[in-house]
Design an enzyme around this catalytic site. Structure first.
Site, PDB file in Angstrom:
ATOM      1  N   ARG A 165      94.944  12.507 -13.215  1.00  0.00           N
ATOM      2  CA  ARG A 165      93.868  13.677 -12.497  1.00  0.00           C
ATOM      3  C   ARG A 165      93.825  14.870 -13.542  1.00  0.00           C
ATOM      4  NH1 ARG A 165      93.471   9.643  -9.665  1.00  0.00           N
ATOM      5  NH2 ARG A 165      92.957   9.755  -7.705  1.00  0.00           N
ATOM      6  N   SER A 237      90.545  13.340  -1.873  1.00  0.00           N
ATOM      7  CA  SER A 237      91.987  13.866  -1.963  1.00  0.00           C
ATOM      8  C   SER A 237      91.984  15.239  -2.238  1.00  0.00           C
ATOM      9  CB  SER A 237      92.866  13.227  -2.779  1.00  0.00           C
ATOM     10  OG  SER A 237      92.982  11.872  -2.366  1.00  0.00           O
ATOM     11  N   GLU A 333      93.855  19.284  -6.002  1.00  0.00           N
ATOM     12  CA  GLU A 333      92.909  18.437  -6.820  1.00  0.00           C
ATOM     13  C   GLU A 333      91.611  18.816  -6.887  1.00  0.00           C
ATOM     14  OE1 GLU A 333      92.901  13.764  -6.609  1.00  0.00           O
ATOM     15  OE2 GLU A 333      90.594  14.365  -6.539  1.00  0.00           O
TER      16      GLU A 333
HETATM   17  P1  FAD Z   1      81.692  17.978  -9.189  1.00  0.00           P
HETATM   18  O1  FAD Z   1      82.479  17.961  -8.169  1.00  0.00           O
HETATM   19  O2  FAD Z   1      80.481  18.492  -9.448  1.00  0.00           O
HETATM   20  O3  FAD Z   1      82.681  18.780 -10.432  1.00  0.00           O
HETATM   21  C1  FAD Z   1      83.922  18.414 -10.513  1.00  0.00           C
HETATM   22  C2  FAD Z   1      84.655  19.187 -11.806  1.00  0.00           C
HETATM   23  O4  FAD Z   1      83.931  18.815 -12.931  1.00  0.00           O
HETATM   24  C3  FAD Z   1      84.097  20.908 -11.708  1.00  0.00           C
HETATM   25  O5  FAD Z   1      85.291  21.402 -12.140  1.00  0.00           O
HETATM   26  C4  FAD Z   1      82.929  20.850 -12.567  1.00  0.00           C
HETATM   27  O6  FAD Z   1      82.919  22.206 -13.088  1.00  0.00           O
HETATM   28  C5  FAD Z   1      83.246  19.796 -13.710  1.00  0.00           C
HETATM   29  N1  FAD Z   1      81.936  19.051 -14.152  1.00  0.00           N
HETATM   30  C6  FAD Z   1      81.233  18.351 -13.640  1.00  0.00           C
HETATM   31  N2  FAD Z   1      80.100  17.771 -14.462  1.00  0.00           N
HETATM   32  C7  FAD Z   1      80.597  18.346 -15.673  1.00  0.00           C
HETATM   33  C8  FAD Z   1      79.900  18.325 -16.998  1.00  0.00           C
HETATM   34  N3  FAD Z   1      78.929  17.209 -17.159  1.00  0.00           N
HETATM   35  N4  FAD Z   1      80.563  18.770 -17.874  1.00  0.00           N
HETATM   36  C9  FAD Z   1      81.841  19.630 -17.720  1.00  0.00           C
HETATM   37  N5  FAD Z   1      82.254  20.007 -16.731  1.00  0.00           N
HETATM   38  C10 FAD Z   1      81.614  19.286 -15.598  1.00  0.00           C
HETATM   39  N6  FAD Z   1      88.281  11.121  -7.203  1.00  0.00           N
HETATM   40  C11 FAD Z   1      89.055   9.954  -7.972  1.00  0.00           C
HETATM   41  O7  FAD Z   1      89.512  10.233  -8.971  1.00  0.00           O
HETATM   42  N7  FAD Z   1      89.574   8.858  -7.392  1.00  0.00           N
HETATM   43  C12 FAD Z   1      88.863   8.536  -5.852  1.00  0.00           C
HETATM   44  O8  FAD Z   1      89.290   7.684  -5.532  1.00  0.00           O
HETATM   45  C13 FAD Z   1      88.117   9.352  -5.430  1.00  0.00           C
HETATM   46  N8  FAD Z   1      87.549   9.419  -4.281  1.00  0.00           N
HETATM   47  C14 FAD Z   1      86.914  10.239  -3.680  1.00  0.00           C
HETATM   48  C15 FAD Z   1      86.336  10.001  -2.394  1.00  0.00           C
HETATM   49  C16 FAD Z   1      85.577  10.976  -1.551  1.00  0.00           C
HETATM   50  C17 FAD Z   1      84.870  10.486  -0.316  1.00  0.00           C
HETATM   51  C18 FAD Z   1      85.198  12.102  -2.403  1.00  0.00           C
HETATM   52  C19 FAD Z   1      84.117  13.046  -1.653  1.00  0.00           C
HETATM   53  C20 FAD Z   1      85.636  12.325  -3.636  1.00  0.00           C
HETATM   54  C21 FAD Z   1      86.398  11.318  -4.131  1.00  0.00           C
HETATM   55  N9  FAD Z   1      87.033  11.741  -5.478  1.00  0.00           N
HETATM   56  C22 FAD Z   1      87.814  10.711  -6.166  1.00  0.00           C
HETATM   57  C23 FAD Z   1      86.633  12.803  -6.329  1.00  0.00           C
HETATM   58  C24 FAD Z   1      85.363  12.817  -7.203  1.00  0.00           C
HETATM   59  O9  FAD Z   1      84.707  11.807  -6.666  1.00  0.00           O
HETATM   60  C25 FAD Z   1      85.577  12.624  -8.461  1.00  0.00           C
HETATM   61  O10 FAD Z   1      86.476  14.120  -8.825  1.00  0.00           O
HETATM   62  C26 FAD Z   1      84.289  12.801  -9.329  1.00  0.00           C
HETATM   63  O11 FAD Z   1      84.506  12.558 -10.703  1.00  0.00           O
HETATM   64  C27 FAD Z   1      83.521  14.291  -9.376  1.00  0.00           C
HETATM   65  O12 FAD Z   1      82.289  14.161  -9.606  1.00  0.00           O
HETATM   66  P2  FAD Z   1      81.057  15.142  -9.471  1.00  0.00           P
HETATM   67  O13 FAD Z   1      79.915  14.663 -10.376  1.00  0.00           O
HETATM   68  O14 FAD Z   1      80.880  15.332  -7.951  1.00  0.00           O
HETATM   69  O15 FAD Z   1      81.838  16.431 -10.084  1.00  0.00           O
HETATM   70  N1  EPU Z   2     100.171   7.706   3.414  1.00  0.00           N
HETATM   71  C1  EPU Z   2     100.672   8.284   4.546  1.00  0.00           C
HETATM   72  N2  EPU Z   2      99.760   9.122   5.090  1.00  0.00           N
HETATM   73  C2  EPU Z   2      98.633   9.763   4.895  1.00  0.00           C
HETATM   74  C3  EPU Z   2      98.126   9.174   3.816  1.00  0.00           C
HETATM   75  C4  EPU Z   2      98.903   8.030   2.950  1.00  0.00           C
HETATM   76  O1  EPU Z   2     101.703   7.895   4.703  1.00  0.00           O
HETATM   77  O2  EPU Z   2      98.060  10.215   5.986  1.00  0.00           O
HETATM   78  C5  EPU Z   2     100.907   6.851   2.519  1.00  0.00           C
HETATM   79  C6  EPU Z   2     100.439   5.380   2.541  1.00  0.00           C
HETATM   80  O3  EPU Z   2     100.421   4.604   3.782  1.00  0.00           O
HETATM   81  C7  EPU Z   2     100.625   4.835   1.263  1.00  0.00           C
HETATM   82  C8  EPU Z   2     100.898   6.277   0.312  1.00  0.00           C
HETATM   83  O4  EPU Z   2     100.808   7.329   1.298  1.00  0.00           O
HETATM   84  O5  EPU Z   2     102.080   4.546   1.415  1.00  0.00           O
HETATM   85  C9  EPU Z   2      99.537   6.265  -0.697  1.00  0.00           C
HETATM   86  O6  EPU Z   2      98.287   6.336   0.128  1.00  0.00           O
HETATM   87  P1  EPU Z   2      96.772   5.754  -0.492  1.00  0.00           P
HETATM   88  O7  EPU Z   2      96.943   4.437  -0.963  1.00  0.00           O
HETATM   89  O8  EPU Z   2      95.882   6.028   0.690  1.00  0.00           O
HETATM   90  O9  EPU Z   2      96.461   6.710  -1.777  1.00  0.00           O
HETATM   91  P2  EPU Z   2      96.787   8.177  -1.997  1.00  0.00           P
HETATM   92  O10 EPU Z   2      97.929   8.480  -3.065  1.00  0.00           O
HETATM   93  O11 EPU Z   2      96.691   9.091  -0.721  1.00  0.00           O
HETATM   94  C10 EPU Z   2      95.408   7.845  -4.205  1.00  0.00           C
HETATM   95  C11 EPU Z   2      94.198   8.846  -4.717  1.00  0.00           C
HETATM   96  C12 EPU Z   2      92.904   8.449  -4.212  1.00  0.00           C
HETATM   97  C13 EPU Z   2      92.517   6.916  -4.609  1.00  0.00           C
HETATM   98  C14 EPU Z   2      93.857   6.189  -3.859  1.00  0.00           C
HETATM   99  C15 EPU Z   2      93.711   4.432  -4.182  1.00  0.00           C
HETATM  100  C16 EPU Z   2      95.296  10.804  -5.389  1.00  0.00           C
HETATM  101  C17 EPU Z   2      95.323  12.558  -5.352  1.00  0.00           C
HETATM  102  N3  EPU Z   2      94.332  10.253  -4.620  1.00  0.00           N
HETATM  103  O12 EPU Z   2      95.417   8.358  -2.701  1.00  0.00           O
HETATM  104  O13 EPU Z   2      92.123   9.029  -4.846  1.00  0.00           O
HETATM  105  O14 EPU Z   2      91.417   6.593  -4.098  1.00  0.00           O
HETATM  106  O15 EPU Z   2      95.127   6.754  -4.381  1.00  0.00           O
HETATM  107  O16 EPU Z   2      94.033   4.270  -5.446  1.00  0.00           O
HETATM  108  O17 EPU Z   2      96.034  10.562  -6.622  1.00  0.00           O
HETATM  109  C18 EPU Z   2      90.693  11.201  -4.950  1.00  0.00           C
HETATM  110  O18 EPU Z   2      91.675  11.634  -5.942  1.00  0.00           O
HETATM  111  O19 EPU Z   2      89.786  12.059  -4.365  1.00  0.00           O
HETATM  112  C19 EPU Z   2      91.177  10.048  -4.261  1.00  0.00           C
HETATM  113  C20 EPU Z   2      90.444   9.718  -2.998  1.00  0.00           C
END
Ligand code: FAD
Ligand code: EPU
Length: 337
Positions: A165, A237, A333
């Site tokens: 991240r 997250s 994050e």
């Molecule tokens: P924004 O939220 O608009 O911006 C994020 C950051 O990037 C800000 O600091 C902004 O200044 C900068 N930025 C954006 N665009 C640019 C650009 N073109 N040039 C320079 N800087 C820029 N993330 C994960 O890694 N894994 C996941 O599984 C995951 N699951 C998610 C689930 C949900 C429901 C949600 C809401 C979010 C999740 N995220 C996850 C976080 C998010 O999807 C990512 O961080 C994504 O890359 C953000 O993209 P955005 O275009 O919305 O960026």
């Molecule tokens: N867990 C709990 N309680 C909770 C949540 C999680 O006990 O309330 C335990 C789960 O049971 C599991 C472990 O924590 O043993 C990990 O949980 P999960 O697989 O849901 O993944 P996570 O570590 O919570 C990360 C990323 C997610 C990504 C998933 C799948 C980060 C900060 N988050 O979540 O990314 O989708 O793994 O790979 O690394 C995001 O970055 O926004 C995001 C959603």
């Protein structure tokens, strides 16, 4: 014509759906327009914020400066003569549309990253990751514009300082570099990465594993774990999974044998922040319209009319309580603005 809006409402531009506005909101559609906007509208004493689809930000106030939302579109195949396909994707493309494009064309490497919200331009910022994959593994280079000198620069993958991240764009270059396009190197002979426990379980019944079945399995898990974006505001997250020393981990494990963990290196271990937050008693808790998702305690929710500061205050309470119980400092994050 440059698209610049004054006192522009932002609730549709952030997935937490915080109701604030931007003094100036610009939507450039080319690199030239980004440069023109910076030349014409950027004032030295004014704050600058770059956003994509707003899925990883928490806005706490009206933004008094200039927001730039790069909306440059396009996906170009640069080369598919070898075993790989080299593809240039412009920042304003939606990430998941690009994943679908890759799957439809048989290009492997991003299928585990299906259904992550956001733009392609933001994917390198925090090196998006899920289900055992990280985008750094398929990025060849990142190109953008320095906001001070207006110089266009390309960073090859090894210069991006990618980590969990994390990247140079989230650190030294934060708000100083506007990403305009990313070049990806994808495989025409995909090797599937299905070792992530839950993904393996989900695919266990499948006779054939292909790009589409991996995508469908990932979407199924995500639908199960993540809040419905039509019902709740969130940014995924809220905290990163903390990396702690092995010593500290061994200590914790003697008190909590079921603490989920992942090895990082010989000295460090990553622990699940969601588990820490849940064990500190926060899952399903709600203060006004700010809350903690009951199925995944790492996700903070806006039930409707929470302000950015109310979400931030909830996050601060969680940080204090996790520190008190486990002696671990959670890092956010989400980008708090
Ligand atoms: P924004 O939220 O608009 O911006 C994020 C950051 O990037 C800000 O600091 C902004 O200044 C900068 N930025 C954006 N665009 C640019 C650009 N073109 N040039 C320079 N800087 C820029 N993330 C994960 O890694 N894994 C996941 O599984 C995951 N699951 C998610 C689930 C949900 C429901 C949600 C809401 C979010 C999740 N995220 C996850 C976080 C998010 O999807 C990512 O961080 C994504 O890359 C953000 O993209 P955005 O275009 O919305 O960026
Ligand atoms: N867990 C709990 N309680 C909770 C949540 C999680 O006990 O309330 C335990 C789960 O049971 C599991 C472990 O924590 O043993 C990990 O949980 P999960 O697989 O849901 O993944 P996570 O570590 O919570 C990360 C990323 C997610 C990504 C998933 C799948 C980060 C900060 N988050 O979540 O990314 O989708 O793994 O790979 O690394 C995001 O970055 O926004 C995001 C959603």
């Amino acid at each position: 014509m440059l698209k610049i809006f004054k006192n522009h409402p932002l609730h549709k531009h952030n997935t937490f759906r915080i109701k604030v506005s931007a003094k100036f909101y610009a939507v450039p559609e080319t690199s030239g327009e980004i440069i023109a906007i910076l030349r014409k509208y950027r004032k030295p004493d004014q704050d600058l914020l770059i956003i994509g689809e707003g899925s990883n930000i928490l806005l706490t106030n009206d933004f008094q400066g200039l927001i730039i939302r790069p909306d440059i579109k396009g996906i170009e195949i640069l080369d598919k003569s070898s075993d790989n396909a080299k593809i240039k994707v412009w920042a304003g493309e939606n990430w998941d549309n690009f994943v679908v494009y890759c799957i439809n064309n048989g290009f492997g490497g991003v299928e585990n990253l299906s259904w992550i919200p956001g733009s392609v331009g933001a994917c390198p910022i925090q090196n998006i990751g899920a289900y055992g994959a990280e985008v750094k593994n398929v990025i060849e280079s990142v190109t953008g514009i320095l906001t001070d000198s207006l110089e266009q620069i390309t960073f090859t993958r090894d210069k991006c300082n990618f980590g969990y991240r994390d990247s140079i764009f989230k650190q030294e270059l934060k708000d100083r570099f506007i990403i305009t396009n990313v070049i990806f190197k994808l495989s025409k002979n995909p090797v599937f990465n299905t070792t992530y426990g839950r993904l393996q379980d989900e695919l266990a019944g499948n006779k054939k594993i292909d790009l589409q079945s991996v995508r469908q399995a990932v979407i199924k898990i995500r639908k199960d774990k993540l809040p419905d974006p039509d019902k709740f505001g969130s940014a995924g997250s809220f905290f990163r999974n903390p990396v702690i020393s092995k010593n500290k981990f061994n200590h914790l494990r003697s008190d909590y044998p079921d603490i989920p963990s992942y090895p990082v290196n010989l000295q460090e271990v990553k622990v699940a922040a969601g588990w820490l937050v849940e064990k500190a008693g926060w899952a399903g808790k709600r203060i006004g319209d700010a809350g903690v998702y009951n199925k995944q305690a790492l996700i903070l929710l806006n039930y409707g009319s929470a302000t950015g500061n109310q979400i931030k205050e909830l996050a601060e309470k969680i940080i204090v309580s996790v520190n008190k119980k486990f002696g671990i400092d959670l890092q956010t994050e989400v980008n708090i603005i």
